[in-house]
Design a protein around this motif. Structure first.
Motif, PDB file in Angstrom:
ATOM      1  N   HIS A   5       0.845  -1.211   0.000  1.00  0.00           N
ATOM      2  CA  HIS A   5       0.000   0.000   0.000  1.00  0.00           C
ATOM      3  C   HIS A   5       0.873   1.252   0.000  1.00  0.00           C
ATOM      4  N   HIS A   7       1.155   5.478  -2.019  1.00  0.00           N
ATOM      5  CA  HIS A   7       0.540   6.480  -2.897  1.00  0.00           C
ATOM      6  C   HIS A   7       1.634   7.080  -3.774  1.00  0.00           C
ATOM      7  N   GLU A  96      -8.402   2.840  -1.811  1.00  0.00           N
ATOM      8  CA  GLU A  96      -8.870   2.463  -0.504  1.00  0.00           C
ATOM      9  C   GLU A  96     -10.253   3.036  -0.259  1.00  0.00           C
ATOM     10  N   HIS A 156      -5.991  -2.169   5.615  1.00  0.00           N
ATOM     11  CA  HIS A 156      -4.680  -1.555   5.416  1.00  0.00           C
ATOM     12  C   HIS A 156      -4.312  -0.729   6.642  1.00  0.00           C
ATOM     13  N   ASP A 206       2.290   2.842   3.241  1.00  0.00           N
ATOM     14  CA  ASP A 206       1.341   3.955   3.144  1.00  0.00           C
ATOM     15  C   ASP A 206       2.085   5.249   2.790  1.00  0.00           C
TER      16      ASP A 206
END
Ligand SMILES: [Zn+2]
Ligand SMILES: [Zn+2]
Length: 266
Positions: A5, A7, A96, A156, A206
């Motif tokens: 996970h 971005h 998400e 997550h 994350d």
């Protein structure tokens, strides 16, 4: 090792994406799941750069609870946006998605409606879901239970305790541990990491948020999933290699061949 996970299509990585990817690969991070906010044009454009810089990246897309308010009057319009984004990016998961009652950026009833609509879409498309839940455990589980076992997925950035972890496993869900696992006060999360079945764990950054110790406070990046995994291995009393193999297998089992790889010719 796989970062389950991050971005990477965020503007935080716009200027040094190639270096970020090189550092991840140097540390044995072979792939990542890149989360895209459905309907965000700028991020969608940057996803093309991510795909080019790192062909093994997979994509997930959905409407985050913070953005649910944009579709408040019409969750079906939200579903149409997600459906298009899934097709455009060959996404292997919807996410998400979920509920965030900590920030409450969108009204709770709207968050729930948009969450439910996306779960129905995931069931229809037979895609797993990536769940974001904060201070909303009860409602999150109730909505997932209402789906009647038709969706699989992952919680997550898991910040729950043993009890919540067991509830996730009862639903056949995975839990993904992030940098918070390494923070001094995270005893409850470490207890959950200790009792989790080997087949149910994932590791993530994350990024760009929440860098693990010893990078805490700086921009996070996929290379640092190695620190998360090292702590996870230590807690579970297994070697780093064994842990890496396990989370890679779990990632493939969950996200499998659903959706296309970012480079369809590879
Ligand atoms: Zn999240
Ligand atoms: Zn995230």
């Amino acid at each position: 090792m796989i970062d389950s996970h991050c971005h990477l299509a965020g503007e935080e990585f716009e200027n040094d994406l190639d270096e970020v990817v090189a550092r991840a690969r140097d540390r044995g991070v072979t792939a990542a799941l890149c989360i895209l906010a459905a309907g965000n044009e700028a991020e969608s454009t940057r996803a093309a750069a991510v795909r080019q810089a790192w062909p093994d990246v997979r994509f997930a897309t959905g409407i985050h609870p913070h953005q649910a308010g944009d579709f408040g009057a019409d969750p079906d319009a939200g579903v149409r946006v997600v459906r298009e984004a899934v097709a455009q990016h060959g996404a292997c998961a919807i996410g998400e998605i979920g509920l965030d009652y900590h920030y409450d950026f969108s009204p709770r009833d709207v968050q729930q409606a948009v969450f439910r609509a996306q779960i129905a879409l995931a069931a229809e498309l037979r895609l797993p879901v990536v769940i974001h839940t904060r201070e909303a455990t009860e409602d999150t589980f109730r909505i997932l239970q209402d789906a009647g076992g038709h969706v699989r997925g992952v919680f997550h950035c898991f910040t729950g305790d043993e009890t919540m972890a067991r509830a996730a496993f009862d639903l056949d869900f995975h839990v993904s541990f992030a940098g918070i696992l390494t923070f001094p006060r995270s005893e409850g999360i470490r207890a959950a990491a200790r009792i989790a079945p080997a087949g149910r764990i994932l590791a993530e950054t994350d990024a760009p948020y929440l860098a693990p110790v010893p990078h805490r406070g700086r921009r996070n990046e996929p290379a640092y999933v190695v620190e998360v995994a090292a702590r996870l291995a230590e807690i579970r009393g297994v070697s780093a290699d064994e842990l890496a193999l396990q989370v890679t297998q779990n990632f493939m089992q969950l996200f499998g061949e659903g959706g296309s790889r970012s480079n369809p010719t590879a």
